[in-house]
Scaffold this motif. Structure first.
Motif, PDB file in Angstrom:
ATOM      1  N   PHE A  31       0.848  -1.185   0.000  1.00  0.00           N
ATOM      2  CA  PHE A  31       0.000   0.000   0.000  1.00  0.00           C
ATOM      3  C   PHE A  31       0.886   1.238   0.000  1.00  0.00           C
ATOM      4  O   PHE A  31       2.094   1.179   0.250  1.00  0.00           O
ATOM      5  N   LEU A  32       0.263   2.367  -0.290  1.00  0.00           N
ATOM      6  CA  LEU A  32       0.969   3.644  -0.388  1.00  0.00           C
ATOM      7  C   LEU A  32       0.345   4.659   0.565  1.00  0.00           C
ATOM      8  O   LEU A  32      -0.865   4.626   0.769  1.00  0.00           O
ATOM      9  N   GLN A  57      -8.182  13.900   0.321  1.00  0.00           N
ATOM     10  CA  GLN A  57      -8.994  12.706   0.101  1.00  0.00           C
ATOM     11  C   GLN A  57      -8.226  11.445   0.471  1.00  0.00           C
ATOM     12  O   GLN A  57      -8.344  10.938   1.573  1.00  0.00           O
ATOM     13  N   ASP A  58      -7.425  10.921  -0.451  1.00  0.00           N
ATOM     14  CA  ASP A  58      -6.556   9.807  -0.102  1.00  0.00           C
ATOM     15  C   ASP A  58      -5.214  10.000  -0.796  1.00  0.00           C
ATOM     16  O   ASP A  58      -5.083  10.862  -1.669  1.00  0.00           O
ATOM     17  N   PRO A  59      -4.199   9.244  -0.421  1.00  0.00           N
ATOM     18  CA  PRO A  59      -2.866   9.472  -0.984  1.00  0.00           C
ATOM     19  C   PRO A  59      -2.819   9.196  -2.491  1.00  0.00           C
ATOM     20  O   PRO A  59      -3.670   8.506  -3.050  1.00  0.00           O
ATOM     21  N   VAL A 112       1.175  23.753   9.185  1.00  0.00           N
ATOM     22  CA  VAL A 112       0.107  23.314   8.292  1.00  0.00           C
ATOM     23  C   VAL A 112       0.030  21.792   8.343  1.00  0.00           C
ATOM     24  O   VAL A 112       0.941  21.101   7.876  1.00  0.00           O
ATOM     25  N   LEU A 113      -1.035  21.267   8.936  1.00  0.00           N
ATOM     26  CA  LEU A 113      -1.237  19.819   8.992  1.00  0.00           C
ATOM     27  C   LEU A 113      -1.841  19.370   7.666  1.00  0.00           C
ATOM     28  O   LEU A 113      -2.957  19.762   7.319  1.00  0.00           O
ATOM     29  N   LEU A 114      -1.106  18.553   6.940  1.00  0.00           N
ATOM     30  CA  LEU A 114      -1.508  18.089   5.605  1.00  0.00           C
ATOM     31  C   LEU A 114      -2.042  16.669   5.736  1.00  0.00           C
ATOM     32  O   LEU A 114      -1.304  15.684   5.624  1.00  0.00           O
ATOM     33  N   LEU A 115      -3.344  16.563   5.959  1.00  0.00           N
ATOM     34  CA  LEU A 115      -3.969  15.292   6.304  1.00  0.00           C
ATOM     35  C   LEU A 115      -4.955  14.870   5.222  1.00  0.00           C
ATOM     36  O   LEU A 115      -5.622  15.706   4.614  1.00  0.00           O
ATOM     37  N   ASN A 116      -5.025  13.575   4.983  1.00  0.00           N
ATOM     38  CA  ASN A 116      -6.039  13.019   4.092  1.00  0.00           C
ATOM     39  C   ASN A 116      -7.139  12.337   4.902  1.00  0.00           C
ATOM     40  O   ASN A 116      -6.938  11.986   6.072  1.00  0.00           O
ATOM     41  N   THR A 117      -8.306  12.152   4.284  1.00  0.00           N
ATOM     42  CA  THR A 117      -9.394  11.467   4.967  1.00  0.00           C
ATOM     43  C   THR A 117      -9.184   9.953   4.995  1.00  0.00           C
ATOM     44  O   THR A 117      -9.829   9.252   5.776  1.00  0.00           O
ATOM     45  N   ALA A 118      -8.311   9.430   4.135  1.00  0.00           N
ATOM     46  CA  ALA A 118      -7.812   8.058   4.222  1.00  0.00           C
ATOM     47  C   ALA A 118      -6.300   8.133   4.136  1.00  0.00           C
ATOM     48  O   ALA A 118      -5.764   8.900   3.343  1.00  0.00           O
ATOM     49  N   LEU A 119      -5.606   7.355   4.941  1.00  0.00           N
ATOM     50  CA  LEU A 119      -4.154   7.496   4.998  1.00  0.00           C
ATOM     51  C   LEU A 119      -3.395   6.477   4.165  1.00  0.00           C
ATOM     52  O   LEU A 119      -2.174   6.549   4.063  1.00  0.00           O
ATOM     53  N   LYS A 127      -9.183   5.454  -3.722  1.00  0.00           N
ATOM     54  CA  LYS A 127     -10.332   5.356  -2.821  1.00  0.00           C
ATOM     55  C   LYS A 127     -10.594   3.948  -2.291  1.00  0.00           C
ATOM     56  O   LYS A 127     -11.557   3.741  -1.556  1.00  0.00           O
ATOM     57  N   ALA A 128      -9.736   2.985  -2.611  1.00  0.00           N
ATOM     58  CA  ALA A 128     -10.013   1.599  -2.213  1.00  0.00           C
ATOM     59  C   ALA A 128      -9.949   1.394  -0.700  1.00  0.00           C
ATOM     60  O   ALA A 128     -10.543   0.452  -0.177  1.00  0.00           O
ATOM     61  N   HIS A 129      -9.242   2.275   0.010  1.00  0.00           N
ATOM     62  CA  HIS A 129      -9.158   2.161   1.466  1.00  0.00           C
ATOM     63  C   HIS A 129      -9.985   3.223   2.185  1.00  0.00           C
ATOM     64  O   HIS A 129      -9.813   3.436   3.384  1.00  0.00           O
ATOM     65  N   ALA A 130     -10.876   3.861   1.452  1.00  0.00           N
ATOM     66  CA  ALA A 130     -11.621   4.988   2.026  1.00  0.00           C
ATOM     67  C   ALA A 130     -12.539   4.574   3.164  1.00  0.00           C
ATOM     68  O   ALA A 130     -12.882   5.399   4.020  1.00  0.00           O
TER      69      ALA A 130
END
Length: 213
Positions: A31-32, A57-59, A112-119, A127-130
């Motif tokens: 995974f990435l 969103q996701d990586p 600046v916190l650079l966060l995705n909703t899936a990691l 989006k497969a791990h969303a």
């Protein structure tokens, strides 16, 4: 599987003890970004240091492109910039200054916190791990950051869904995701970078240098 060292104050979130083992059990090791970088955003920007949150969103699902900070790409990657390229265009249009450095670690170091909703994401499968349970981490992180006014930039519908966890004292900016698939729906011209800096100045804080360091 995951590297949980150097999480600092984020390590107290219940997610890491109660939810992460279930996520780890649902995914294989391909995974990435790689497991050493999965929590890079949290490690780089601690809660007390966070002044701005950019929620994506996701990586990136291309090998070698995701570095654990949302939208950031390792310097020298050499491939298409996609979302980040559109972010660069908006920085230039919004602030009049250019950004060419693709690694966004200097943003993280400014708070600046650079966060995705899936990691995580499997290679080539956006989006497969969303729906694996990363939402619990994001919710807990945002609630941790609800203790004082901060600026939140929510790009795309998945990110905007988390606004309900934030109180009324924050600056909350919503816009379409900068992906080539949605950027022309209102991302361009949304001017998030100047709006955040103006708000920070009004709060008595230093603005963010969004351009090249």
């Amino acid at each position: 599987m995951f590297d949980l060292t150097d999480l600092g104050a984020w390590g107290d979130l219940p997610f890491f003890a109660h939810d992460l083992p279930d996520i780890a059990a649902q995914i294989d090791e391909d995974f990435l970004p790689p497991p050493t970088l999965t929590f890079a955003a949290l490690k780089r920007t601690q809660p007390d240091e966070t002044r701005v949150v950019i929620l994506g969103q996701d990586p990136y699902h291309t090998p070698g492109k995701a570095d654990g900070l949302a939208f950031s790409i390792p310097d020298g990657f050499g491939g298409r910039l996609d979302s980040l390229g559109n972010i660069f265009k908006e920085i230039q249009s919004d602030t009049g200054h250019a950004r060419t450095k693709t690694g966004l670690q200097d943003w993280a170091d400014q708070g600046v916190l650079l966060l995705n909703t899936a990691l995580t994401v499997p290679p080539g499968q956006p989006k497969a791990h969303a729906r694996l349970g990363w939402s619990t981490l994001v919710t807990q992180a945002l609630k941790r950051l609800d203790d004082r006014p901060r600026a939140f930039i929510l790009w795309g519908a998945p990110a905007q869904a988390y606004a309900k966890h934030l109180g009324p004292d924050h600056l909350i900016l919503r816009a379409p995701h900068p992906s080539p698939l949605s950027v022309h729906r209102g991302f361009f011209g949304s001017r998030p970078f100047s709006k955040v800096n103006q708000w920070l100045i009004e709060q008595g804080q230093e603005p963010i240098n969004w351009a090249d360091p």
